[in-house]
Write a protein that holds these residues in place. Structure first.
Motif: not given
Length: 404
Positions: A84-85, A91-92, A120-122, A313-319
């Motif tokens: 969650a951190d 998000r920040a 949900r937050e893209g 899973f593993v995921a990749i942030p948008y940035n």
């Protein structure tokens, strides 16, 4: 003795890396994937992953060695205690206007409500997961949670990495007849007061214990697969609270205190203070027996009618800065060599997401066979997780009732 993987030859490492020097059954990487591999070379991938296990940390170090040798990728394990951190950080960064290539996280170990929030937050890059060369071997038919994360469709936004299922274990000398349902567990607690408990919520294992009871007692399980509303929460949890009310006074210390985590519960079981422990890794007891931290008389089981299971899973942030490198690492994690090493209790014991029966014989042989002490002898059906939106209200309601 636990099975050990055979020596990994250069061919196996090329296979694991999704490279091109593979037999015909392993299709050549497509041009787009070749471009991904080319872009990945020389990148540094910052992988934010839970670091609460020595075996897990050692496995990630091994992965780092393999992707460095095969692809020139530097993999840095950013050790975290709570995913969650990471969600808050990304998000920040989005709120601060950090665009693609400007983030601090390249890959994150994730599932459940954290994935739901990022999707949900893209906050995620994708879809990309199903384009990986090694994704073809994922058991999407037999393990549908590889495509649905806490009832939220993944839609290629995260790549499956390992399986989990709610499992109990106990010393058969002390508990010769393990309970086969939550109702049976209540009967056991009444007959053996003070010798059963679960971690305090919001510890993941504590929440899973409550969700298991929720799923067993819910009037309409289909409702649990949908986003929670006040009305459905009230209706589906109505039988849960009387069960927990009946169980609480028979728990360890009268249900007035709860251990902090599953490791504490496991140690209390090993010391004889508790009758049983819980885990989300069906191989945990076998791991502990192999490490001589538990006796060989410990057995694992799952309730006859099924227990909650999911995929991580593993995921990749948008940035992400190293987007290509992160994809190549994820593809390596799905390779038979990497999945077999991870499933081996000598290294980790995390169940594979692959359909091992479909693998070519040499790769299938990487996976150990046999019934080791502590393994689940009769795996039970996997019950789907409630929708990720149920977690927060469930934890808050539990805390209001029992957390003081």
């Amino acid at each position: 003795m636990p099975p050990h993987l055979p020596h990994l030859t250069r061919r196996h490492l090329l296979l694991a890396a999704g490279g091109t020097a593979l037999p015909s059954v392993w299709a050549q990487a497509s041009a787009p994937w070749a471009e991904v591999e080319k872009a990945a070379r020389g990148q540094t991938v910052y992988w934010n992953a839970w670091a609460g296990s020595e075996q897990t940390n050692a496995y990630l170090q091994w992965v780092a060695q393999q992707v460095k040798g095969a692809h020139g990728i530097t993999l840095q394990h950013v050790k975290i205690t709570d995913t969650a951190d990471v969600v808050k950080r990304v998000r920040a960064e989005k709120a601060a206007g950090r665009a693609a290539g400007e983030g601090t996280v390249d890959l994150v170990w994730i599932n459940g409500e954290n994935f739901a929030a990022m999707k949900r937050e893209g906050l995620l890059f994708g879809p990309w997961a199903e384009a990986q060369p090694n994704f073809r071997w994922v058991d999407t038919a037999g393990k549908p949670t590889t495509l649905n994360d806490f009832s939220v469709p993944t839609e290629g936004m995260e790549s499956p990495w390992g399986m989990a299922q709610f499992t109990l274990f106990a010393d058969s000398k002390r508990l010769p007849q393990p309970p086969q349902s939550m109702q049976a567990l209540l009967a056991l607690a009444r007959s053996q007061p003070g010798r059963i408990t679960h971690p305090r919520l919001p510890d993941f294992h504590g929440t899973t214990f409550i969700k298991q009871a929720l799923v067993e007692f819910a009037p309409d399980r289909q409702a649990l697969a949908k986003p929670v509303t006040d009305a459905t929460f009230a209706a589906q949890t109505a039988p849960l609270w009387p069960f927990l009310d009946a169980l609480r006074p028979h728990l360890w210390r009268g249900g007035k205190q709860f251990p902090l985590n599953a490791a504490a519960v496991r140690q209390m079981m090993a010391d004889g203070e508790l009758l049983l422990a819980i885990t989300f890794n069906p191989n945990e007891a076998a791991n502990e027996i192999a490490a001589k931290r538990l006796p060989a008389t410990v057995v694992s089981w799952q309730f006859e009618k099924g227990t909650i299971g999911n995929t991580h899973f593993v995921a990749i942030p948008y940035n992400a800065r190293a987007r290509a490198g992160a994809q190549v690492v994820a593809n390596f994690l799905l390779s038979p060599a990497a999945q077999a090493r991870k499933a081996d209790i000598a290294h980790w014991g995390d169940p594979t997401v692959l359909d091992v029966a479909r693998l070519p014989a040499p790769e299938r042989a990487l996976f150990g066979t046999g019934q080791l002490p502590g393994l689940v002898k009769s795996p039970a059906p996997t019950l789907p997780e409630p929708h990720a939106s149920w977690v927060d209200p469930l934890e808050k309601a539990w805390a209001q009732r029992y957390g003081a």
